[in-house]
Each structure stands twice: as structure tokens, then as C-alpha cells.
Design an enzyme around this catalytic site. Structure first.
Site, PDB file in Angstrom:
ATOM      1  N   LYS A 113      24.952  96.372  53.889  1.00 23.50           N
ATOM      2  CA  LYS A 113      24.011  94.803  53.588  1.00 23.50           C
ATOM      3  C   LYS A 113      22.364  95.138  53.950  1.00 23.50           C
ATOM      4  CE  LYS A 113      22.896  92.077  50.620  1.00 23.50           C
ATOM      5  NZ  LYS A 113      21.139  92.401  49.270  1.00 23.50           N
TER       6      LYS A 113
ATOM      7  N   LYS B 205      14.578  88.671  57.397  1.00 21.99           N
ATOM      8  CA  LYS B 205      15.435  87.609  58.129  1.00 21.99           C
ATOM      9  C   LYS B 205      16.986  89.084  58.024  1.00 21.99           C
ATOM     10  CE  LYS B 205      18.848  86.304  55.491  1.00 21.99           C
ATOM     11  NZ  LYS B 205      19.597  86.384  55.151  1.00 21.99           N
TER      12      LYS B 205
HETATM   13  N1  NDP Z   1      18.098  85.859  45.835  1.00 25.86           N
HETATM   14  C1  NDP Z   1      18.379  86.908  45.917  1.00 25.86           C
HETATM   15  O1  NDP Z   1      17.617  88.234  45.044  1.00 25.86           O
HETATM   16  C2  NDP Z   1      19.569  87.858  46.752  1.00 25.86           C
HETATM   17  C3  NDP Z   1      20.181  86.768  48.158  1.00 25.86           C
HETATM   18  N2  NDP Z   1      20.747  87.422  48.236  1.00 25.86           N
HETATM   19  C4  NDP Z   1      21.521  86.383  49.822  1.00 25.86           C
HETATM   20  O2  NDP Z   1      22.216  85.355  49.479  1.00 25.86           O
HETATM   21  C5  NDP Z   1      21.936  84.201  50.518  1.00 25.86           C
HETATM   22  C6  NDP Z   1      21.310  83.232  49.531  1.00 25.86           C
HETATM   23  O3  NDP Z   1      20.395  83.784  48.955  1.00 25.86           O
HETATM   24  P1  NDP Z   1      19.806  82.531  47.784  1.00 25.86           P
HETATM   25  O4  NDP Z   1      20.815  81.586  47.144  1.00 25.86           O
HETATM   26  O5  NDP Z   1      18.662  83.771  47.769  1.00 25.86           O
HETATM   27  O6  NDP Z   1      18.980  81.834  48.693  1.00 25.86           O
HETATM   28  P2  NDP Z   1      18.487  80.313  48.584  1.00 25.86           P
HETATM   29  O7  NDP Z   1      17.860  79.737  49.569  1.00 25.86           O
HETATM   30  O8  NDP Z   1      18.507  79.969  46.913  1.00 25.86           O
HETATM   31  O9  NDP Z   1      19.868  79.392  48.717  1.00 25.86           O
HETATM   32  C7  NDP Z   1      20.619  79.201  50.209  1.00 25.86           C
HETATM   33  C8  NDP Z   1      22.049  78.566  50.473  1.00 25.86           C
HETATM   34  O10 NDP Z   1      21.898  77.871  51.150  1.00 25.86           O
HETATM   35  C9  NDP Z   1      22.557  76.217  51.529  1.00 25.86           C
HETATM   36  N3  NDP Z   1      21.973  76.405  52.915  1.00 25.86           N
HETATM   37  C10 NDP Z   1      20.860  77.198  53.847  1.00 25.86           C
HETATM   38  N4  NDP Z   1      20.442  75.486  54.841  1.00 25.86           N
HETATM   39  C11 NDP Z   1      22.118  75.303  54.782  1.00 25.86           C
HETATM   40  C12 NDP Z   1      22.379  75.138  56.077  1.00 25.86           C
HETATM   41  N5  NDP Z   1      21.563  74.888  57.178  1.00 25.86           N
HETATM   42  N6  NDP Z   1      23.783  74.078  55.628  1.00 25.86           N
HETATM   43  C13 NDP Z   1      24.376  74.117  54.598  1.00 25.86           C
HETATM   44  N7  NDP Z   1      23.687  74.768  53.672  1.00 25.86           N
HETATM   45  C14 NDP Z   1      22.326  75.430  53.886  1.00 25.86           C
HETATM   46  C15 NDP Z   1      21.361  76.075  50.612  1.00 25.86           C
HETATM   47  O11 NDP Z   1      21.289  74.662  50.306  1.00 25.86           O
HETATM   48  P3  NDP Z   1      20.276  73.388  49.578  1.00 25.86           P
HETATM   49  O12 NDP Z   1      20.552  74.275  48.574  1.00 25.86           O
HETATM   50  O13 NDP Z   1      20.246  72.108  50.352  1.00 25.86           O
HETATM   51  O14 NDP Z   1      19.275  73.879  50.340  1.00 25.86           O
HETATM   52  C16 NDP Z   1      21.313  76.741  49.210  1.00 25.86           C
HETATM   53  O15 NDP Z   1      22.655  76.705  48.760  1.00 25.86           O
HETATM   54  C17 NDP Z   1      20.922  84.830  51.548  1.00 25.86           C
HETATM   55  O16 NDP Z   1      21.433  84.842  52.290  1.00 25.86           O
HETATM   56  C18 NDP Z   1      20.094  85.886  50.849  1.00 25.86           C
HETATM   57  O17 NDP Z   1      20.051  86.704  52.227  1.00 25.86           O
HETATM   58  C19 NDP Z   1      21.496  88.522  48.610  1.00 25.86           C
HETATM   59  C20 NDP Z   1      21.314  89.425  47.694  1.00 25.86           C
HETATM   60  C21 NDP Z   1      20.353  88.585  47.143  1.00 25.86           C
HETATM   61  O1  LIG Z   2      19.270  91.360  48.634  1.00 24.00           O
HETATM   62  C1  LIG Z   2      18.028  90.901  48.209  1.00 24.00           C
HETATM   63  C2  LIG Z   2      18.856  92.289  47.096  1.00 24.00           C
HETATM   64  O2  LIG Z   2      17.940  92.311  46.030  1.00 24.00           O
HETATM   65  O3  LIG Z   2      19.819  92.714  46.446  1.00 24.00           O
END
Ligand code: NDP
Ligand SMILES: O=CC(=O)O
Length: 364
Positions: A244, A312
Site C-alpha cells: 500500500k 502520512k
Molecule cells: N480517503 C481515501 O481515499 C483513502 C484512505 N485510506 C486510508 O484509510 C484510512 C482512513 O481514511 P479516511 O476514512 O479517508 O480518513 P478519515 O480522516 O475520514 O477518518 C479517520 C477515522 O479515524 C478515526 N480516528 C482518528 N484518530 C483517532 C483516534 N486517535 N482514536 C480513534 N479514532 C480515530 C476518525 O474518528 P473521528 O470520526 O472521531 O475523527 C475516523 O473514524 C487512512 O489510513 C487512510 O490513509 C486508504 C485508501 C483511500
Molecule cells: O489511499 C488512497 C487511495 O486512493 O488509494
């Protein structure tokens, strides 16, 4: 380094697989309880016709194994982390008829899922205790560790017969740490980070990059098929995370280079919309350019993949490269650009907002 095995199942056609390294998501299973009865394969991707390959990630040796997706998952499914990605993924499980229990740090994000039939539990521990398989989709290594291993973390509710699938994008060290903690309870662990953004998550078209306990992979295969279009099994924990990070390192650099191209074309009097068309028709085409280009030209960055997460991933990819003494100067420079973008308040915008960091530089 141990040889890693790569399995790919695609919803469409057999696919040749390229070499890999590592990543993470969390599922727990226990055949005793509950049900996920209404799994309906999407009409265009018949469930029983999915090809599956087993390849060496380093040597391309291969063997074909039976697709396991014909075995529907029958158990309670937990889902921790309902952000941009977690919410639509959990929603797709619910829509497929799964018995889903949710938790999110900000409770209000659970409400739409509860109204679709999800059960709520007030901590990751209680989700894991009440579910057979628990998925986790958290922001970064710190939150992934905290939710899995912290006070009232999922590990406290895990045990033999259950499974944890970590979908978050983290580094291999983090994934191994979570794996050890989960497996110490007698449960199984699978890392399963995804390639694909908000829309593929909504459409059930994600690509899973899994590694860890193969028996858990096979048991949750039908759930991965609800949320994704293909899945790779890459062997030892850490290989999914690394895969990834490599993919997202390339993606981040491509976006930075594209941003430079859009701005340079405009500066020399060309129409950047025409540049997008030219790129789209040529050998360097990628869906991302057509998807993001028009809004970037309008200085609009509706968030699908937050810029802070792209930075990140670059940071973690730099650590991965450092661990094997591989020079990645393009990614290192790209990381600096995303850091500038973050320092200018663009963290929560889409990662395509990295272009704004270049605009600011050219006008200073
Ligand atoms: N968006 C994208 O296109 C993609 C993202 N990803 C990866 O997937 C993961 C999630 O991404 P995404 O959904 O976009 O991110 P978001 O920022 O939308 O969501 C992050 C999630 O993590 C939670 N969170 C953050 N910090 C804490 C903490 N300290 N304790 C508990 N919960 C926490 C948030 O809770 P809260 O709602 O309370 O803030 C939320 O549920 C990441 O690792 C990202 O790199 C992978 C592929 C594609
Ligand atoms: O992590 C992000 C994506 O688009 O895949």
C-alpha cells in the site's frame, strides 16, 4: 527476507500480479453466532466465477488455489472507524444483509449506520467482544494502535475463534505490533489496506492488499468481495502495508508532477484543460488525471483522500525505503511539497490541493 505469497482474486478477469512487499483492516469470526445471510453477489461479477491466483511476491512462482468466496461469512461483523472510507464500507456490508456492529470516536458518525440497522457499542473492546470478526479503518498508525491495543481497545474483547482485520494504511512495524497483540489473545489477524478512494468505497470497488492469517483471509473473503472488486493475499504481516505504501508513494508523486504540469502549461499560455485531454489520450494516462484535473483547474478540492493522509503515506514510505537503504529522491521531494501544503492549512482538503503549495511558491 521471508518469501511472501501473493493471492489475487478479481471480480472480473484473471490478472497477472506484480511483485510486492506489505499493509492493514480488522475482522473477527466465530462460526457459532449470528449471520450475514443476504449476501448478494453483484450481477456483473458472479460470485463463483472469480479467479484466484497464488503468486510469489518476489519470484512470480505461482499456483492456483480454489476460490473461497463461495463460502459466505456467517457471523457478526464489527466495524471500527467511520470516516470517509469506513462509513461507506460498513454501509455496503449492511446493505448486503450483514449483522454489523459499529463504533466511532465521534459517535454522531454512527447514527446514519444505526438508522440502516447497525448495532452500536460504546467501545472497540465491546464491539470485538460481541462480534466474530472486527474490521478497523483508522486514520494513521497512532489511532490504529490505540483502537486495537489501548485501554478499552479491541484486543481486550478478542479471543480464540475471533478475527481482527485492520484496513487502515499504516507501516509494517505498526501492523506487526497490532498483529502480535491480537494474536496473543488467541484470535487471528489480517492486515488489509485498500487501494481506491471514496467513490470506489461507495461502489464496492476497492482493491484489498491483505497479509497475515490465511485462514482468516479465506473466512472473510465474501465480506471483502462485498466491499471490493479484487483482493491480493501477500503472505506475512507487513507485506500488505508495504504494498500500500509503495502504491501511494507513486500516486503522491504523480499528483505533484501533474500539479506542476498544470501550472507550467498555464504560465506559458496553454490551456490546462487541453493538457488534461492530451495526457488522457496518451501513454501516461491515469484515471486520476481526468478525475481530478478539471476541479484542480477551478481551484476546487472536494475531499476524497485527505491531503494529510497522503503526506502520512509518503512519510511512512520514506521510512520503508530507509529500512532497506533504497534511494527514493522523487518521493522525498514530493513529501516536502505535501508538508508545505499542510503548513498552509490544506490538511483536510483533497490531496490534489497540493497544487496550491506550488502556486504560493511561484507568487512569493
Ligand atoms: N480517503 C481515501 O481515499 C483513502 C484512505 N485510506 C486510508 O484509510 C484510512 C482512513 O481514511 P479516511 O476514512 O479517508 O480518513 P478519515 O480522516 O475520514 O477518518 C479517520 C477515522 O479515524 C478515526 N480516528 C482518528 N484518530 C483517532 C483516534 N486517535 N482514536 C480513534 N479514532 C480515530 C476518525 O474518528 P473521528 O470520526 O472521531 O475523527 C475516523 O473514524 C487512512 O489510513 C487512510 O490513509 C486508504 C485508501 C483511500
Ligand atoms: O489511499 C488512497 C487511495 O486512493 O488509494
Amino acid at each position: 527476507m521471508a518469501m511472501a505469497m501473493t493471492t489475487l482474486i478479481s471480480k472480473t478477469t484473471p490478472i497477472s500480479i506484480c511483485p510486492s512487499t506489505t499493509t492493514s483492516m480488522a475482522i473477527a469470526f466465530n462460526s457459532a453466532s449470528a449471520f450475514c445471510p443476504q449476501f448478494k453477489p453483484k450481477p456483473t461479477f458472479p460470485l463463483f466465477s472469480k479467479p484466484l491466483f497464488f503468486l510469489s511476491s518476489r519470484q512470480f512462482s505461482s499456483r492456483v488455489i480454489n476460490a473461497s468466496t463461495k463460502d459466505e461469512f456467517s457471523g457478526r461483523v464489527g466495524f471500527l472507524g467511520l470516516g470517509i472510507m469506513g462509513s461507506p464500507m460498513a454501509q455496503n456490508l449492511l446493505k448486503a444483509g450483514c449483522d454489523v456492529t459499529v463504533w466511532n470516536r465521534t459517535k454522531s458518525k454512527c447514527d446514519p449506520l444505526i438508522s440502516l440497522g447497525a448495532t452500536y457499542q460504546p467501545s472497540p473492546e465491546e464491539v470485538a467482544a460481541s462480534c466474530d470478526v472486527t474490521f478497523a479503518m483508522l486514520a494513521d498508525p497512532e489511532s490504529a494502535v490505540d483502537v486495537a491495543c489501548g485501554k478499552h481497545g479491541a484486543a481486550n474483547g478478542m479471543g480464540p475463534g475471533k478475527g481482527y482485520v485492520d484496513i487502515s494504511t499504516v507501516d509494517d512495524g505498526t501492523s506487526k505490533l497490532i498483529s502480535e497483540r491480537i494474536k496473543a489473545t488467541g484470535a487471528l489477524f489480517l492486515e488489509a489496506p485498500v487501494s481506491g478512494s471514496k467513490k470506489p468505497a461507495e461502489d464496492g470497488q476497492l482493491i484489498f492488499l491483505t497479509a497475515g492469517d490465511q485462514s482468516l483471509y479465506e473466512k472473510v473473503a465474501s465480506l471483502l468481495d462485498i466491499m471490493g472488486k479484487s483482493k491480493f493475499y501477500l503472505g506475512d504481516v507487513g507485506n500488505g502495508a508495504a504494498m500500500k505504501l509503495v502504491v501511494n508513494m507513486v500516486m503522491g508523486s504523480m499528483m505533484a508532477s501533474f500539479s506542476e504540469g498544470l501550472l507550467l502549461s498555464e504560465k506559458v499560455g496553454l490551456d490546462p484543460s487541453v493538457l488534461v485531454e492530451v495526457i488522457t489520450q496518451g501513454a501516461i494516462n491515469a484515471p486520476m488525471f481526468k478525475l481530478k484535473g478539471p476541479s484542480m483547474i477551478q481551484s476546487q478540492y472536494p475531499t476524497a483522500f485527505p491531503l494529510k493522509h497522503q503526506q502520512k503515506d509518503l512519510r511512512l514510505a520514506l521510512g520503508l525505503a530507509e529500512s532497506v537503504s533504497q534511494p527514493i529522491p522523487i518521493a522525498a521531494a514530493t513529501n516536502e511539497l505535501y508538508k508545505i501544503a499542510k503548513s498552509r492549512g490544506l490538511s483536510d482538503q483533497d490531496f490534489s490541493a497540493v497544487i496550491e503549495a506550488l502556486k504560493s511558491n511561484t507568487t512569493e
